[in-house]
Design a protein around this motif. Structure first.
Motif, PDB file in Angstrom:
ATOM      1  N   MET A   1      57.663 -20.238  -6.190  1.00 39.44           N
ATOM      2  CA  MET A   1      57.216 -21.573  -6.518  1.00 39.44           C
ATOM      3  C   MET A   1      57.618 -21.915  -7.951  1.00 39.44           C
ATOM      4  SD  MET A   1      53.376 -23.180  -6.498  1.00 39.44           S
ATOM      5  CE  MET A   1      52.840 -22.408  -7.995  1.00 39.44           C
ATOM      6  N   LYS A   2      57.998 -23.126  -8.165  1.00 38.49           N
ATOM      7  CA  LYS A   2      58.392 -23.608  -9.484  1.00 38.49           C
ATOM      8  C   LYS A   2      57.199 -23.572 -10.438  1.00 38.49           C
ATOM      9  CE  LYS A   2      60.113 -27.780 -11.673  1.00 38.49           C
ATOM     10  NZ  LYS A   2      60.530 -29.147 -11.512  1.00 38.49           N
ATOM     11  N   ASP A   3      57.456 -23.329 -11.717  1.00 45.35           N
ATOM     12  CA  ASP A   3      56.403 -23.345 -12.733  1.00 45.35           C
ATOM     13  C   ASP A   3      56.275 -24.775 -13.271  1.00 45.35           C
ATOM     14  OD1 ASP A   3      54.514 -22.603 -14.619  1.00 45.35           O
ATOM     15  OD2 ASP A   3      56.032 -22.083 -16.089  1.00 45.35           O
ATOM     16  N   TYR A   4      55.196 -25.423 -12.964  1.00 40.12           N
ATOM     17  CA  TYR A   4      54.965 -26.805 -13.385  1.00 40.12           C
ATOM     18  C   TYR A   4      54.151 -26.784 -14.675  1.00 40.12           C
ATOM     19  CZ  TYR A   4      56.237 -27.370  -8.557  1.00 40.12           C
ATOM     20  OH  TYR A   4      56.902 -27.313  -7.367  1.00 40.12           O
ATOM     21  N   ALA A   5      54.820 -26.960 -15.813  1.00 36.04           N
ATOM     22  CA  ALA A   5      54.149 -26.858 -17.102  1.00 36.04           C
ATOM     23  C   ALA A   5      53.889 -28.199 -17.754  1.00 36.04           C
ATOM     24  CB  ALA A   5      54.975 -25.978 -18.043  1.00 36.04           C
ATOM     25  N   HIS A   6      54.705 -29.228 -17.407  1.00 35.99           N
ATOM     26  CA  HIS A   6      54.570 -30.520 -18.071  1.00 35.99           C
ATOM     27  C   HIS A   6      54.683 -31.662 -17.073  1.00 35.99           C
ATOM     28  CE1 HIS A   6      55.798 -27.819 -21.350  1.00 35.99           C
ATOM     29  NE2 HIS A   6      54.950 -28.538 -22.046  1.00 35.99           N
ATOM     30  N   CYS A   7      54.008 -32.745 -17.363  1.00 33.24           N
ATOM     31  CA  CYS A   7      54.036 -33.948 -16.549  1.00 33.24           C
ATOM     32  C   CYS A   7      55.426 -34.573 -16.587  1.00 33.24           C
ATOM     33  CB  CYS A   7      53.000 -34.944 -17.083  1.00 33.24           C
ATOM     34  SG  CYS A   7      52.981 -36.539 -16.252  1.00 33.24           S
ATOM     35  N   THR A   8      55.933 -34.975 -15.435  1.00 30.58           N
ATOM     36  CA  THR A   8      57.253 -35.604 -15.384  1.00 30.58           C
ATOM     37  C   THR A   8      57.200 -37.054 -15.841  1.00 30.58           C
ATOM     38  OG1 THR A   8      56.951 -36.204 -13.067  1.00 30.58           O
ATOM     39  CG2 THR A   8      58.051 -34.107 -13.524  1.00 30.58           C
ATOM     40  N   LYS A   9      56.006 -37.602 -16.013  1.00 29.94           N
ATOM     41  CA  LYS A   9      55.861 -38.990 -16.452  1.00 29.94           C
ATOM     42  C   LYS A   9      55.662 -39.095 -17.969  1.00 29.94           C
ATOM     43  CE  LYS A   9      53.384 -43.192 -15.262  1.00 29.94           C
ATOM     44  NZ  LYS A   9      52.351 -43.772 -14.406  1.00 29.94           N
ATOM     45  N   CYS A  10      54.711 -38.311 -18.519  1.00 26.46           N
ATOM     46  CA  CYS A  10      54.398 -38.430 -19.953  1.00 26.46           C
ATOM     47  C   CYS A  10      54.638 -37.144 -20.741  1.00 26.46           C
ATOM     48  CB  CYS A  10      52.956 -38.890 -20.132  1.00 26.46           C
ATOM     49  SG  CYS A  10      51.726 -37.591 -19.867  1.00 26.46           S
ATOM     50  N   ASN A  11      55.054 -36.058 -20.059  1.00 25.67           N
ATOM     51  CA  ASN A  11      55.307 -34.756 -20.669  1.00 25.67           C
ATOM     52  C   ASN A  11      54.026 -34.055 -21.141  1.00 25.67           C
ATOM     53  OD1 ASN A  11      57.334 -32.829 -21.051  1.00 25.67           O
ATOM     54  ND2 ASN A  11      57.395 -33.247 -23.237  1.00 25.67           N
ATOM     55  N   GLY A  12      52.871 -34.516 -20.679  1.00 24.38           N
ATOM     56  CA  GLY A  12      51.603 -33.877 -21.027  1.00 24.38           C
ATOM     57  C   GLY A  12      51.388 -32.603 -20.224  1.00 24.38           C
ATOM     58  N   PRO A  13      50.356 -31.815 -20.560  1.00 22.90           N
ATOM     59  CA  PRO A  13      50.057 -30.581 -19.825  1.00 22.90           C
ATOM     60  C   PRO A  13      49.529 -30.908 -18.430  1.00 22.90           C
ATOM     61  CG  PRO A  13      48.321 -31.034 -21.395  1.00 22.90           C
ATOM     62  CD  PRO A  13      49.395 -32.062 -21.640  1.00 22.90           C
ATOM     63  N   VAL A  14      49.831 -30.038 -17.471  1.00 23.27           N
ATOM     64  CA  VAL A  14      49.401 -30.267 -16.097  1.00 23.27           C
ATOM     65  C   VAL A  14      48.517 -29.136 -15.602  1.00 23.27           C
ATOM     66  CG1 VAL A  14      51.400 -31.668 -15.496  1.00 23.27           C
ATOM     67  CG2 VAL A  14      51.472 -29.205 -15.126  1.00 23.27           C
ATOM     68  N   GLU A  15      47.809 -29.406 -14.510  1.00 23.87           N
ATOM     69  CA  GLU A  15      46.952 -28.427 -13.863  1.00 23.87           C
ATOM     70  C   GLU A  15      47.279 -28.420 -12.373  1.00 23.87           C
ATOM     71  OE1 GLU A  15      42.226 -27.312 -13.778  1.00 23.87           O
ATOM     72  OE2 GLU A  15      42.809 -29.335 -14.301  1.00 23.87           O
ATOM     73  N   MET A  16      47.427 -27.216 -11.804  1.00 21.20           N
ATOM     74  CA  MET A  16      47.723 -27.082 -10.390  1.00 21.20           C
ATOM     75  C   MET A  16      46.455 -27.232  -9.584  1.00 21.20           C
ATOM     76  SD  MET A  16      50.162 -26.591  -8.218  1.00 21.20           S
ATOM     77  CE  MET A  16      51.492 -25.953  -9.217  1.00 21.20           C
ATOM     78  N   GLY A  17      46.575 -27.836  -8.418  1.00 12.45           N
ATOM     79  CA  GLY A  17      45.434 -27.982  -7.531  1.00 12.45           C
ATOM     80  C   GLY A  17      45.909 -28.288  -6.128  1.00 12.45           C
ATOM     81  N   TYR A  18      45.040 -28.915  -5.346  1.00  9.80           N
ATOM     82  CA  TYR A  18      45.380 -29.294  -3.986  1.00  9.80           C
ATOM     83  C   TYR A  18      44.607 -30.557  -3.625  1.00  9.80           C
ATOM     84  CZ  TYR A  18      40.960 -26.941  -2.767  1.00  9.80           C
ATOM     85  OH  TYR A  18      39.658 -26.563  -2.697  1.00  9.80           O
ATOM     86  N   CYS A  59      48.353 -34.358 -14.111  1.00 10.45           N
ATOM     87  CA  CYS A  59      48.482 -34.373 -15.566  1.00 10.45           C
ATOM     88  C   CYS A  59      47.098 -34.481 -16.200  1.00 10.45           C
ATOM     89  CB  CYS A  59      49.360 -35.550 -15.998  1.00 10.45           C
ATOM     90  SG  CYS A  59      49.552 -35.654 -17.798  1.00 10.45           S
ATOM     91  N   LYS A  60      46.854 -33.667 -17.217  1.00 11.60           N
ATOM     92  CA  LYS A  60      45.571 -33.689 -17.921  1.00 11.60           C
ATOM     93  C   LYS A  60      45.454 -34.862 -18.881  1.00 11.60           C
ATOM     94  CE  LYS A  60      44.863 -28.700 -17.747  1.00 11.60           C
ATOM     95  NZ  LYS A  60      44.606 -27.498 -18.552  1.00 11.60           N
ATOM     96  N   GLU A  61      46.582 -35.516 -19.204  1.00 14.59           N
ATOM     97  CA  GLU A  61      46.544 -36.645 -20.139  1.00 14.59           C
ATOM     98  C   GLU A  61      46.560 -38.002 -19.436  1.00 14.59           C
ATOM     99  OE1 GLU A  61      49.398 -36.280 -23.272  1.00 14.59           O
ATOM    100  OE2 GLU A  61      48.638 -34.332 -23.892  1.00 14.59           O
ATOM    101  N   CYS A  62      47.521 -38.212 -18.543  1.00 19.03           N
ATOM    102  CA  CYS A  62      47.652 -39.539 -17.920  1.00 19.03           C
ATOM    103  C   CYS A  62      47.153 -39.570 -16.473  1.00 19.03           C
ATOM    104  CB  CYS A  62      49.088 -40.038 -18.001  1.00 19.03           C
ATOM    105  SG  CYS A  62      50.243 -39.195 -16.879  1.00 19.03           S
ATOM    106  N   ALA A  63      46.752 -38.426 -15.928  1.00 23.42           N
ATOM    107  CA  ALA A  63      46.218 -38.286 -14.567  1.00 23.42           C
ATOM    108  C   ALA A  63      47.260 -38.542 -13.481  1.00 23.42           C
ATOM    109  CB  ALA A  63      45.009 -39.179 -14.353  1.00 23.42           C
ATOM    110  N   PHE A  64      48.550 -38.555 -13.823  1.00 28.46           N
ATOM    111  CA  PHE A  64      49.609 -38.712 -12.833  1.00 28.46           C
ATOM    112  C   PHE A  64      49.552 -37.535 -11.872  1.00 28.46           C
ATOM    113  CE2 PHE A  64      54.189 -38.348 -11.601  1.00 28.46           C
ATOM    114  CZ  PHE A  64      54.280 -39.567 -10.930  1.00 28.46           C
TER     115      PHE A  64
END
Length: 74
Positions: A1-18, A59-64
């Motif tokens: 699985m790819k490592d998702y470290a940053h938001c593709t919209k705002c470059n903020g930190p992301v959190e994995m979930g479902y 995304c933890k910043e913009c909620a994308f």
């Protein structure tokens, strides 16, 4: 699985979930942080069978919210 470290919209930190499907209870689906419970992917009512597991990155910043299917692309 790819490592998702940053938001593709705002470059903020992301959190994995479902995404928890609450359609049988006539309420909206909701995003849940972390891994689903082991029994979460139990028996399905779909006649099509089992498809790839869906991961939701929020995304933890913009909620994308972005959805990704596990496994190779056919």
């Amino acid at each position: 699985m790819k490592d998702y470290a940053h938001c593709t919209k705002c470059n903020g930190p992301v959190e994995m979930g479902y995404v928890l499907d609450k359609s049988l209870h006539v309420t909206a689906a909701c995003w849940i942080a972390g891994e689903p419970p082991a029994t979460f992917f139990g028996k399905r009512s779909s006649k099509e069978g089992h498809g790839p597991r869906i991961r939701a990155v929020r995304c933890k910043e913009c909620a994308f919210l972005e959805l990704y299917a596990d496994g190779p692309v056919e």
